[in-house]
Design a protein around this motif. Structure first.
Motif, PDB file in Angstrom:
ATOM      1  N   PHE A 121      19.153  42.836   3.234  1.00 54.23           N
ATOM      2  CA  PHE A 121      19.373  41.511   3.851  1.00 54.23           C
ATOM      3  C   PHE A 121      18.936  40.487   3.588  1.00 54.23           C
ATOM      4  O   PHE A 121      18.562  39.226   3.692  1.00 54.23           O
ATOM      5  N   ASP A 122      17.250  40.618   2.518  1.00 54.80           N
ATOM      6  CA  ASP A 122      16.571  39.835   2.005  1.00 54.80           C
ATOM      7  C   ASP A 122      16.024  39.941   1.147  1.00 54.80           C
ATOM      8  O   ASP A 122      15.621  41.371   0.817  1.00 54.80           O
ATOM      9  N   THR A 168      25.923  39.306  16.983  1.00 55.05           N
ATOM     10  CA  THR A 168      24.535  38.770  16.178  1.00 55.05           C
ATOM     11  C   THR A 168      23.580  39.930  16.128  1.00 55.05           C
ATOM     12  O   THR A 168      23.198  40.541  17.683  1.00 55.05           O
ATOM     13  N   GLN A 174      14.549  38.859  11.513  1.00 58.85           N
ATOM     14  CA  GLN A 174      15.617  38.353  10.585  1.00 58.85           C
ATOM     15  C   GLN A 174      17.028  38.842  11.865  1.00 58.85           C
ATOM     16  O   GLN A 174      17.707  39.492  11.812  1.00 58.85           O
ATOM     17  N   VAL A 176      21.054  38.830  11.842  1.00 59.27           N
ATOM     18  CA  VAL A 176      22.144  39.436  11.005  1.00 59.27           C
ATOM     19  C   VAL A 176      23.319  39.019  12.143  1.00 59.27           C
ATOM     20  O   VAL A 176      23.591  39.724  13.074  1.00 59.27           O
ATOM     21  N   LYS A 200      26.598  39.515   7.634  1.00 58.86           N
ATOM     22  CA  LYS A 200      25.820  38.188   6.959  1.00 58.86           C
ATOM     23  C   LYS A 200      24.598  38.132   7.135  1.00 58.86           C
ATOM     24  O   LYS A 200      24.675  37.575   8.854  1.00 58.86           O
ATOM     25  N   PRO A 201      23.519  37.561   6.876  1.00 62.95           N
ATOM     26  CA  PRO A 201      22.470  37.618   7.933  1.00 62.95           C
ATOM     27  C   PRO A 201      22.878  35.276   8.163  1.00 62.95           C
ATOM     28  O   PRO A 201      23.674  35.482   7.096  1.00 62.95           O
ATOM     29  N   ALA A 236      19.455  30.597   5.520  1.00 65.36           N
ATOM     30  CA  ALA A 236      19.071  32.089   5.809  1.00 65.36           C
ATOM     31  C   ALA A 236      19.766  32.610   4.095  1.00 65.36           C
ATOM     32  O   ALA A 236      20.462  31.807   3.210  1.00 65.36           O
ATOM     33  N   SER A 237      19.864  33.862   4.690  1.00 64.52           N
ATOM     34  CA  SER A 237      20.434  34.565   3.152  1.00 64.52           C
ATOM     35  C   SER A 237      21.971  34.278   2.366  1.00 64.52           C
ATOM     36  O   SER A 237      22.297  34.582   3.999  1.00 64.52           O
ATOM     37  N   CYS A 240      26.041  39.327   1.525  1.00 64.92           N
ATOM     38  CA  CYS A 240      26.760  39.205   2.303  1.00 64.92           C
ATOM     39  C   CYS A 240      27.474  40.693   2.105  1.00 64.92           C
ATOM     40  O   CYS A 240      27.655  41.089   0.868  1.00 64.92           O
TER      41      CYS A 240
END
Length: 249
Positions: A121-122, A168, A174, A176, A200-201, A236-237, A240
């Motif tokens: 996610f990152d 979420t 983090q 997501v 999705k972050p 955010a990143s 996806c």
């Protein structure tokens, strides 16, 4: 097992779309190293790859010991894999000024009750194990569990009424967003369609956020200044993950 890699290049000035497909054959005499050229809007583009030593870890995507490079105007505009020095040496081209960013990943998985994948996610952090489990047959009401790194973060009961939704969760400190649509699992014949999961972050924008944004716009028009901490408002990143889960008998 057969693997393939597809490189797609879209023209900015026209509707031109070029696709370069690389088939990785399992035959022992087929060298998993190659080179292809093609043109995009009159510009010469070269694709190099070396997958001879590529290692796979439960996924069709190689994880180490490989490279795939796309070269244009003597610049490596796209480079995948950890064999970066070998790629630059072979292509005899300079690195790009800006690194490529992974925007999204699509993966199709097949199973009866359990579906697994891995994703980051990152890009600065570790890869995570993602598991989706379901119980859609039998006397009990259908249920679904979504786990990340062995921890159940989402448990949906009465799935026949909640086959679409979002929530979420927090992964490695983090947020997501997780979206799901498993209507096909419950109301279509097995194998005819798939369940869809999106990871999705970042946090979902709320109505209050939109109102605050409009208020901020008004204050900007009145000549005021507003400053934000880069730490509290970090971007955010953009990554996806789209996971297509096909139930089979």
């Amino acid at each position: 097992m057969n693997y393939s890699l597809t490189i797609s290049v879209d023209s900015i000035d026209s509707d031109f779309h070029h696709t370069c497909k690389i088939d990785i054959k399992p035959w022992h005499f087929w060298a998993k190293k190659g080179y292809k050229t093609f043109e995009v809007d009159g510009t010469h583009v070269e694709a190099y790859w070396d997958l001879r030593s590529a290692k796979f870890s439960g996924s069709p995507e190689p994880c180490t010991d490989f490279y795939v490079a796309l070269v244009c105007d003597e610049e490596v505009v796209l480079l995948l894999g950890d064999y970066k020095k070998k790629a630059y040496k072979r292509t005899k081209s300079r690195p790009a000024l800006v690194d490529a960013v992974l925007l999204y990943k699509k993966e199709h998985v097949f199973g009866k009750k359990c579906f697994t994948t891995r994703a980051k996610f990152d890009h600065r952090k570790k890869e995570h194990d993602i598991v989706v489990e379901s119980s859609t047959s039998g006397p009990r009401d259908p249920e679904m569990w979504i786990s990340i790194d062995g921890i159940v973060l989402i448990h949906i009961r009465n799935l026949q009424w909640k086959f679409r939704g979002n929530q979420t969760v927090v992964v490695d400190k983090q947020p997501v967003q997780v979206f799901w649509d498993v209507h096909a699992w419950l109301f279509c014949s097995p194998g005819s369609s798939h369940g869809l999961f999106i990871f999705k972050p970042g946090v979902q924008e709320t109505d209050s956020d939109k109102e605050d944004s409009s208020h901020n716009d008004e204050s900007d028009c009145s000549g005021g200044s507003r400053y934000y901490s880069t730490q509290s408002h970090s971007k955010a990143s953009q990554f996806c993950l789209f996971l297509y889960a096909w139930k089979i008998e």
